[in-house]
Scaffold this active site. Structure first.
Site, PDB file in Angstrom:
ATOM      1  N   GLU A  88      -1.835   9.817   7.887  1.00 55.71           N
ATOM      2  CA  GLU A  88      -0.347   9.601   7.996  1.00 55.71           C
ATOM      3  C   GLU A  88       0.553  10.609   8.741  1.00 55.71           C
ATOM      4  O   GLU A  88       1.488  10.584   8.922  1.00 55.71           O
ATOM      5  CB  GLU A  88      -0.024   9.258   6.418  1.00 55.71           C
ATOM      6  CG  GLU A  88      -0.536   8.045   5.738  1.00 55.71           C
ATOM      7  CD  GLU A  88       0.462   6.816   6.179  1.00 55.71           C
ATOM      8  OE1 GLU A  88       1.342   6.800   6.723  1.00 55.71           O
ATOM      9  OE2 GLU A  88      -0.052   5.755   5.517  1.00 55.71           O
ATOM     10  N   ASP A 101       0.897  -1.221   0.047  1.00 56.68           N
ATOM     11  CA  ASP A 101      -0.098  -0.082   0.120  1.00 56.68           C
ATOM     12  C   ASP A 101       0.867   1.179  -0.026  1.00 56.68           C
ATOM     13  O   ASP A 101       2.317   1.085   0.260  1.00 56.68           O
ATOM     14  CB  ASP A 101      -0.937   0.054   1.381  1.00 56.68           C
ATOM     15  CG  ASP A 101      -1.607   1.344   1.199  1.00 56.68           C
ATOM     16  OD1 ASP A 101      -2.144   1.702   0.214  1.00 56.68           O
ATOM     17  OD2 ASP A 101      -2.034   1.772   2.462  1.00 56.68           O
ATOM     18  N   SER A 102       0.263   2.374  -0.100  1.00 59.50           N
ATOM     19  CA  SER A 102       1.126   3.570   0.008  1.00 59.50           C
ATOM     20  C   SER A 102       1.650   3.794   1.395  1.00 59.50           C
ATOM     21  O   SER A 102       2.412   4.523   1.762  1.00 59.50           O
ATOM     22  CB  SER A 102       0.188   4.813  -0.430  1.00 59.50           C
ATOM     23  OG  SER A 102      -0.717   4.859   0.366  1.00 59.50           O
ATOM     24  N   GLY A 134      -3.351   8.695  -4.076  1.00 59.84           N
ATOM     25  CA  GLY A 134      -4.560   9.005  -4.381  1.00 59.84           C
ATOM     26  C   GLY A 134      -4.444  10.411  -5.341  1.00 59.84           C
ATOM     27  O   GLY A 134      -5.695  10.808  -6.140  1.00 59.84           O
ATOM     28  N   HIS A 157      -7.111   3.038   3.979  1.00 57.74           N
ATOM     29  CA  HIS A 157      -6.791   3.661   5.210  1.00 57.74           C
ATOM     30  C   HIS A 157      -8.112   3.790   5.895  1.00 57.74           C
ATOM     31  O   HIS A 157      -8.036   4.311   7.387  1.00 57.74           O
ATOM     32  CB  HIS A 157      -6.044   5.182   4.943  1.00 57.74           C
ATOM     33  CG  HIS A 157      -4.647   5.137   4.372  1.00 57.74           C
ATOM     34  ND1 HIS A 157      -4.098   4.845   3.305  1.00 57.74           N
ATOM     35  CD2 HIS A 157      -3.710   5.512   5.111  1.00 57.74           C
ATOM     36  CE1 HIS A 157      -2.903   4.892   3.148  1.00 57.74           C
ATOM     37  NE2 HIS A 157      -2.397   5.309   4.501  1.00 57.74           N
TER      38      HIS A 157
HETATM   39  N1  DGL Z   1      -4.575   3.269   0.995  1.00 58.03           N
HETATM   40  C1  DGL Z   1      -4.682   3.561  -0.315  1.00 58.03           C
HETATM   41  C2  DGL Z   1      -6.136   3.508  -1.021  1.00 58.03           C
HETATM   42  O1  DGL Z   1      -6.460   2.237  -0.534  1.00 58.03           O
HETATM   43  C3  DGL Z   1      -3.919   4.768  -0.957  1.00 58.03           C
HETATM   44  C4  DGL Z   1      -4.143   6.267  -0.284  1.00 58.03           C
HETATM   45  C5  DGL Z   1      -3.142   7.263  -0.910  1.00 58.03           C
HETATM   46  O2  DGL Z   1      -2.030   7.209  -0.752  1.00 58.03           O
HETATM   47  O3  DGL Z   1      -3.769   8.345  -1.258  1.00 58.03           O
HETATM   48  O4  DGL Z   1      -6.188   3.836  -2.020  1.00 58.03           O
END
Ligand code: DGL
Length: 247
Positions: free
Chosen positions: A145, A7-8, A40, A179
């Site tokens: 975050e 994930d990010s 995102g 998230h």
């Molecule tokens: N947790 C991620 C998602 O499910 C990425 C959120 C992000 O980095 O913008 O989209």
């Protein structure tokens, strides 16, 4: 079997947490790409490049199956990615759709996700015949975050994004970004009627469980600050997260 997850950032830990409850793997390698978040706000091209790098990293660590615990990557480039690798790669979109169809009664569904996910309209398209209300929530991930889970900014963002969905009377809300399960309690509180929250991790963990209980070894990497990753992930109370390695 060794599972790779990425994930990010800490969002994918909401998926890892559910998979750990089922204990279905010998080893799990998790990568949180915090140096490059938020995903995102990135373009499809950038997301594909990043996703390939991340898959390559997990493969180099021995992953035999991969869960993309990121709604943004799953909704934008899953099909392209699958073409390039001959191992199983699982995104979160189908799990969310499956969970949503099971739960909704009034067929009014809200989908909250990142801007890049909402732009694809993938949930709306796959939920043809339902009333689907889309909402991008670009402030949520950066606030989570940066350790601002319990803050006025977060409360304001919740009101800004969820009020239109509450006004529509959705009975089911898709947490289209990994998230967002971290916000579950706050979201439930905000809706003053009972609402089904669809968390991809729960469904993915069920689907992956092969009936054999194992005790997976856990290896966690992140590309940004290890200290921040540790602090921000505390809320998730995943016992075995003690050592985090630098990507
Ligand atoms: N947790 C991620 C998602 O499910 C990425 C959120 C992000 O980095 O913008 O989209």
């Amino acid at each position: 079997m060794i599972l790779g997850i990425f994930d990010s950032g800490i969002g994918g830990l909401t998926v890892l947490k559910e998979i750990l409850k089922k204990n279905s793997f010998d080893k799990i390698i998790y990568f949180g790409d915090t140096a490059r978040l938020p995903y995102g706000e990135k373009s499809k091209e950038e997301l594909l490049d990043i996703a390939k790098e991340n898959v390559g990293f997990l493969l180099s660590k021995g992953a035999e199956k991969i869960v993309i615990a990121c709604g943004t990557v799953s909704s934008n480039v899953l099909e392209e990615l699958k073409k390039d690798y001959n191992i199983e790669i699982i995104g979160i979109v189908d799990a969310l759709i499956e969970g949503t169809k099971e739960k909704t009664i009034n067929n009014k569904i809200g989908i909250i996700a990142t801007s890049a996910t909402i732009k694809t309209h993938i949930f709306k398209n796959k939920l043809n015949g339902y009333h689907v209300y889309e909402m991008s929530c670009p402030k949520f991930t950066p606030l989570i975050e940066s350790g601002k889970l319990d803050s006025k900014e977060m409360d304001d963002a919740i009101n800004e994004y969820l009020k239109p969905l509450k006004d529509e009377g959705v009975d089911t809300l898709i947490l289209g970004c990994t998230h967002y399960p971290i916000l579950s309690n706050k979201i439930k509180k905000y809706f003053d009627y009972p609402i089904n929250l669809i968390n991809s991790g729960v469904i993915i963990a069920d689907n992956l469980f092969d009936g054999k209980i194992k005790n997976p070894e856990l290896e966690i990497y992140c590309s940004g600050s290890i200290e921040d990753f540790k602090n921000n992930s505390k809320y998730l109370e995943i016992e075995n997260i003690n050592e985090i390695k630098k990507y």
